[in-house]
Design a protein around this motif. Structure first.
Motif, PDB file in Angstrom:
ATOM      1  N   LYS A 361       0.860  -1.221  -0.171  1.00 41.26           N
ATOM      2  CA  LYS A 361      -0.115  -0.127   0.005  1.00 41.26           C
ATOM      3  C   LYS A 361       0.865   1.244   0.036  1.00 41.26           C
ATOM      4  N   THR A 362       1.876   1.356   0.841  1.00 39.60           N
ATOM      5  CA  THR A 362       2.941   2.449   1.007  1.00 39.60           C
ATOM      6  C   THR A 362       3.597   2.449  -0.448  1.00 39.60           C
ATOM      7  N   CYS A 364       2.568   1.529  -3.416  1.00 42.29           N
ATOM      8  CA  CYS A 364       2.024   2.147  -4.573  1.00 42.29           C
ATOM      9  C   CYS A 364       1.456   3.407  -4.576  1.00 42.29           C
ATOM     10  N   ALA A 365       1.829   4.174  -3.383  1.00 40.53           N
ATOM     11  CA  ALA A 365       1.617   5.679  -3.232  1.00 40.53           C
ATOM     12  C   ALA A 365       2.713   6.406  -3.859  1.00 40.53           C
ATOM     13  N   LYS A 367       5.087   8.356  -6.232  1.00 38.59           N
ATOM     14  CA  LYS A 367       4.747   9.330  -7.416  1.00 38.59           C
ATOM     15  C   LYS A 367       5.575   8.608  -8.662  1.00 38.59           C
ATOM     16  N   LEU A 401      -4.927   1.447  -3.987  1.00 40.45           N
ATOM     17  CA  LEU A 401      -4.478   2.484  -5.062  1.00 40.45           C
ATOM     18  C   LEU A 401      -5.582   3.191  -5.290  1.00 40.45           C
ATOM     19  N   THR A 402      -5.657   4.514  -5.369  1.00 40.85           N
ATOM     20  CA  THR A 402      -6.731   5.486  -5.762  1.00 40.85           C
ATOM     21  C   THR A 402      -6.222   5.923  -7.240  1.00 40.85           C
ATOM     22  N   THR A 417       1.382   3.988 -12.004  1.00 34.55           N
ATOM     23  CA  THR A 417       0.112   3.226 -11.937  1.00 34.55           C
ATOM     24  C   THR A 417       0.038   2.036 -12.379  1.00 34.55           C
TER      25      THR A 417
END
Length: 473
Positions: A361-362, A364-365, A367, A401-402, A417
């Motif tokens: 999760k971290t 995938c954030a 940039k 992911l958003t 992404t």
């Protein structure tokens, strides 16, 4: 706010020192330097409501100037801190920056500084922003009950907070401290929490059975015992299977308790074999097949009844009078070892899974994608395209992911992404059996995230084909 800045010269004795986030002390070397060369860098101060000069930056230099008996020191007078709690929180944050740049705060001093800001009513999010530390560190510092741990061991604040969870278990503390030096701290913490959950579930179940007057079996019966598990028995007179009434099991019957994280049907809570599950997008699965999206892992306490006097209860073993030859002791030990290994590996995988998914999760954030990601993305698209079309991916990706509108998305963001989607697709393809059956796709995934800084646990290394003994899991 007045932002004017003036340089003046005053006696160091005229400067006011407020509570500093560390016990400011001027070293002998600093005092000697100031005595010989004077103060080369001005002190930063502001005037309070009484027009007194209050030091913002330069506590140690002020103390050194006083000790060196200087007549005057250069002082830059700037605006006072923001008027929140008389400026204390802004001042503490400013002192944090100065001390970190000049002489790093110890981890204990950092934790106590964060706790001091929290005591002022500053929210964790604001503390994180002001001190430029991650939120997990702030949460750990504000909930830690024993900051002495930071003096005893070489740990981060978040690690020390975890260690205090297990302060009543010296063996667990020793394990965690040792793991901190090998990159396995998070994995060991997950395993220990898992073991504690299991132990608590067993203790609760034992108390409930004993309150009913039921004997709870300690350990496993000996292999050469003449007694037997009730599920292997029938009634002498009728030949019917024995059914125990849990509210009144009767004499010569005890219960054996086991607890473990078990794969169960979400709809019914019924345990299922995790190795017989099908993927949701597998078009060749049978009609009555259970798919991975229909199950979850749950801590289950299982009971098994045992009879220590078959004759007294009028029961007998349902097996034929000429059962197969008894296994040798070597056979039994091998079966015991295999069973221990499966149990240990399953538990290790579930514990590692949570650590790995939190890390993902971290990651995938981010940039931008790492430079070596193009090959991994290409391999996923060309060799495992079905992973990206799986129904579960659409549901699971929101946990990691958003994805904003792709219109006008920058190239670095689009690349990251794409990488994140490939990683999530691989992650949801893993399961509790991944350590047992080596899948090249899983190996590729685990090795890639290892290259990005994720520390593989022993069971994950086994999933990559490495030999890992049961004792290492």
């Amino acid at each position: 706010m007045d932002t004017t800045m003036n340089l003046i010269h005053v006696s160091p004795s005229e400067l006011t020192l407020v509570s500093n986030i560390r016990d400011a002390k001027a070293s002998d070397d600093l005092i000697a330097s100031v005595r010989e060369h004077g103060l080369l860098e001005p002190i930063n101060a502001y005037r309070d409501d009484n027009n007194d000069l209050v030091v913002k930056h330069g506590h140690r230099r002020t103390l050194a100037a006083v000790a060196a008996e200087l007549d005057q020191v250069p002082v830059i007078v700037t605006s006072a801190p923001a008027d929140d709690l008389d400026g204390k929180t802004d001042l503490i944050a400013a002192q944090w920056d100065e001390n970190q740049q000049r002489q790093n705060l110890t981890t204990r001093e950092q934790a106590e500084t964060i706790a001091q800001l929290a005591a002022f009513g500053i929210s964790p999010a604001q503390i994180s922003k002001r001190l430029r530390v991650d939120r997990s560190t702030v949460d750990a510092a504000t909930t830690m009950t024993d900051t002495d741990t930071l003096d005893r061991y070489d740990l981060t604040i978040t690690q020390a907070a975890v260690v205090t969870e297990f302060a009543d278990d010296p063996s667990a503390v020793e394990t965690l401290v040792r793991a901190a030096s090998t990159g396995q701290f998070d994995h060991q913490a997950a395993r220990l929490r898992q073991q504690r959950q299991i132990a608590e579930a067993l203790a609760d179940a034992r108390a409930q059975w004993e309150a009913k007057g039921v004997t709870v079996l300690d350990g496993w019966p000996a292999y050469d015992s003449k007694d037997e598990w009730v599920d292997r028995l029938v009634d002498n007179a009728t030949g019917q299977d024995i059914v125990i009434d849990p509210d009144d099991p009767g004499e010569h019957v005890a219960v054996r308790l086991d607890a473990d994280f078990t794969t169960v049907l979400t709809a019914t809570g019924k345990p299922v074999d995790p190795y017989e599950l099908f993927e949701d997008d597998d078009h060749e699965r049978p009609e009555d097949a259970v798919t991975r999206s229909q199950v979850h892992e749950e801590l289950i306490v299982q009971t098994r009844w045992y009879c220590d006097n078959l004759a007294a209860r009028g029961w007998r073993n349902r097996w034929s009078p000429t059962p197969p030859a008894e296994p040798t002791e070597a056979d039994r030990e091998q079966m015991r070892a295999e069973r221990r290994d499966v149990i240990a590996a399953n538990k290790a995988w579930l514990a590692a899974e949570q650590v790995r998914r939190d890390w993902l999760k971290t990651f995938c954030a981010r940039k931008t994608a790492p430079k070596n990601s193009a090959g991994f993305v290409t391999a996923t698209i060309t060799t495992s395209p079905h992973l990206l079309s799986a129904d579960r991916l659409r549901g699971e990706r929101e946990n990691y992911l958003t994805i904003p509108s792709t219109e006008g998305m920058s190239t670095p963001k689009a690349t990251m992404t794409s990488l994140a989607m490939c990683l999530i697709a691989h992650e949801i393809n893993t399961h509790k059996g991944s350590w047992r059956h080596i899948d090249p796709r899983t190996v590729s995934y685990l090795r890639f995230i290892e290259d990005q800084g994720y520390a593989l646990s022993p069971v994950e290394r086994r999933a990559c084909g490495e030999h890992v003994d049961t004792e290492q899991l």
